[in-house]
Motif scaffolding. Sequence first.
Motif, PDB file in Angstrom:
ATOM      1  N   ARG A  51      25.379  50.922  32.420  1.00 57.96           N
ATOM      2  CA  ARG A  51      26.200  49.503  32.824  1.00 57.96           C
ATOM      3  C   ARG A  51      27.283  50.674  32.085  1.00 57.96           C
ATOM      4  O   ARG A  51      28.332  49.574  32.880  1.00 57.96           O
ATOM      5  N   ILE A  52      27.382  51.461  31.483  1.00 59.01           N
ATOM      6  CA  ILE A  52      28.782  52.457  30.556  1.00 59.01           C
ATOM      7  C   ILE A  52      29.021  52.703  32.067  1.00 59.01           C
ATOM      8  O   ILE A  52      30.259  53.026  32.763  1.00 59.01           O
ATOM      9  N   CYS A  53      28.052  53.500  32.874  1.00 53.71           N
ATOM     10  CA  CYS A  53      28.509  54.027  34.354  1.00 53.71           C
ATOM     11  C   CYS A  53      28.634  53.322  35.535  1.00 53.71           C
ATOM     12  O   CYS A  53      29.996  54.024  36.407  1.00 53.71           O
ATOM     13  N   GLY A 167      28.824  68.416  27.212  1.00 55.63           N
ATOM     14  CA  GLY A 167      30.057  67.791  26.873  1.00 55.63           C
ATOM     15  C   GLY A 167      29.403  66.853  24.712  1.00 55.63           C
ATOM     16  O   GLY A 167      30.360  67.254  24.537  1.00 55.63           O
ATOM     17  N   ASN A 168      28.531  66.710  25.446  1.00 55.34           N
ATOM     18  CA  ASN A 168      27.875  66.087  24.054  1.00 55.34           C
ATOM     19  C   ASN A 168      27.286  66.923  22.889  1.00 55.34           C
ATOM     20  O   ASN A 168      26.942  67.532  21.862  1.00 55.34           O
ATOM     21  N   LEU A 169      27.472  68.907  22.784  1.00 53.07           N
ATOM     22  CA  LEU A 169      27.440  69.747  22.408  1.00 53.07           C
ATOM     23  C   LEU A 169      28.705  70.275  21.740  1.00 53.07           C
ATOM     24  O   LEU A 169      29.514  69.970  22.319  1.00 53.07           O
ATOM     25  N   VAL A 214      30.699  47.255  26.263  1.00 54.53           N
ATOM     26  CA  VAL A 214      29.986  47.820  26.258  1.00 54.53           C
ATOM     27  C   VAL A 214      28.966  49.222  25.162  1.00 54.53           C
ATOM     28  O   VAL A 214      28.216  49.323  25.279  1.00 54.53           O
ATOM     29  N   THR A 215      30.905  49.863  25.394  1.00 57.17           N
ATOM     30  CA  THR A 215      29.937  50.880  24.501  1.00 57.17           C
ATOM     31  C   THR A 215      30.113  50.798  23.454  1.00 57.17           C
ATOM     32  O   THR A 215      29.176  52.067  23.054  1.00 57.17           O
ATOM     33  N   ALA A 216      30.409  49.528  22.977  1.00 53.84           N
ATOM     34  CA  ALA A 216      30.440  49.517  21.410  1.00 53.84           C
ATOM     35  C   ALA A 216      29.389  49.354  21.629  1.00 53.84           C
ATOM     36  O   ALA A 216      28.592  49.400  20.277  1.00 53.84           O
TER      37      ALA A 216
HETATM   38  C1  AVI Z   1      25.946  61.340  28.403  1.00 56.22           C
HETATM   39  N1  AVI Z   1      27.558  61.407  28.315  1.00 56.22           N
HETATM   40  C2  AVI Z   1      27.590  62.817  28.530  1.00 56.22           C
HETATM   41  C3  AVI Z   1      28.410  59.836  27.961  1.00 56.22           C
HETATM   42  C4  AVI Z   1      29.789  61.001  27.884  1.00 56.22           C
HETATM   43  O1  AVI Z   1      30.236  60.368  28.320  1.00 56.22           O
HETATM   44  O2  AVI Z   1      29.469  61.476  27.009  1.00 56.22           O
HETATM   45  C5  AVI Z   1      27.607  60.248  26.574  1.00 56.22           C
HETATM   46  C6  AVI Z   1      28.588  58.559  26.221  1.00 56.22           C
HETATM   47  N2  AVI Z   1      28.960  58.089  25.165  1.00 56.22           N
HETATM   48  C7  AVI Z   1      29.399  57.181  25.369  1.00 56.22           C
HETATM   49  N3  AVI Z   1      29.948  57.057  26.470  1.00 56.22           N
HETATM   50  C8  AVI Z   1      28.966  57.354  26.783  1.00 56.22           C
END
Ligand code: AVI
Length: 321
Positions: A51-53, A167-169, A214-216
């Motif tokens: 859903r975030i996407c 980016g999460n690293l 949604v992100t929360a």
């Molecule tokens: C999976 N990753 C690339 C997402 C990001 O944008 O860092 C994870 C995310 N966290 C919150 N919104 C999206």
Amino acid sequence: RPDALGLVRFHDHEPPQDDFRAALIAGMSAPAKSIPCRFLYDASGSLLFDRICELPEYYPTRTEIGILGAHAAEMAAAIGPNAQIVELGSGSSAKIGLLLDALDAPRSYVPIDISREHLLGAAQAIQQRYPALQVEAVCADFAQEFDLPANDGGGPRVCFYPGSTIGNLTPPDALAFLTQWAQRLGQGALMIIGVDLRKDAAILEPAYDDAQGVTARFSLNMLARANRELGTDFDVSRFRHRAVYHADTGRVGIDLVSQADQTVHLDHHRFPIAEGEAIHIEDSWKYHIDGFQALAAEAGFTARRVWTDDAQLFSVHLLEV
Ligand code: AVI
């Protein structure tokens, strides 16, 4: 129609079950509390991430799809025929389809995912859509050691790593990750990698703290998951999601901030948390184009091409080992 799963070759490296309990106890006992972001993605977390996407504020997914759509033909020309396409994480068949549709006679598709269910679902869908493609699903933790299926089709090996998951690293971990993958892919191999770009906090912070919340919910689900799976007693209503962009380093830091003095329990463990104290759950690092290319060069890649959108929100890099 042939049974799609029957055509898929399946390589199971049996990745060990991740130990949420041990990670939570370690992270909640440390002076600066944290829980690793990989625990965000249980079944509910993965649905929330989907859903975030789709959110208006979360530009990375649609921007990257736009870049792939606009430049897939150039990518395909750089790759040539008979390629072996290795995808890291396979929740994104929409993105790989853009590349596969543009490629000249791709030979094989190797989706790698730690989740057997997601992997087999994605592999099956791709096999059905591209019956001539040899699909070789690999169940593995792609940060661990394992052998890739041989590339014997005569074309290049191409690693596809979209979504700015790199980016999460932390940058040092991203360097180690890219170094390991340069070695594993081998001389002459290519990588197509999506990398989110540095930009104004006014765009970045809403992308990680949207108006609908949604992100929360995605963040807070980590605590609800701990309650469900481990039997902790987090009062989820007494934590608040917070996303802050640190422009000096290019990092969006995401925390769950305690709204009261409270104590969380897990069996005999007690984790006191003060009002205002944060549990750090995720970082999303952003890069300048040249900064990312320098990191890739240090890891053993040569930067061949880079594509962006008109607003320079996101970048897709073509690297060569
Ligand atoms: C999976 N990753 C690339 C997402 C990001 O944008 O860092 C994870 C995310 N966290 C919150 N919104 C999206």
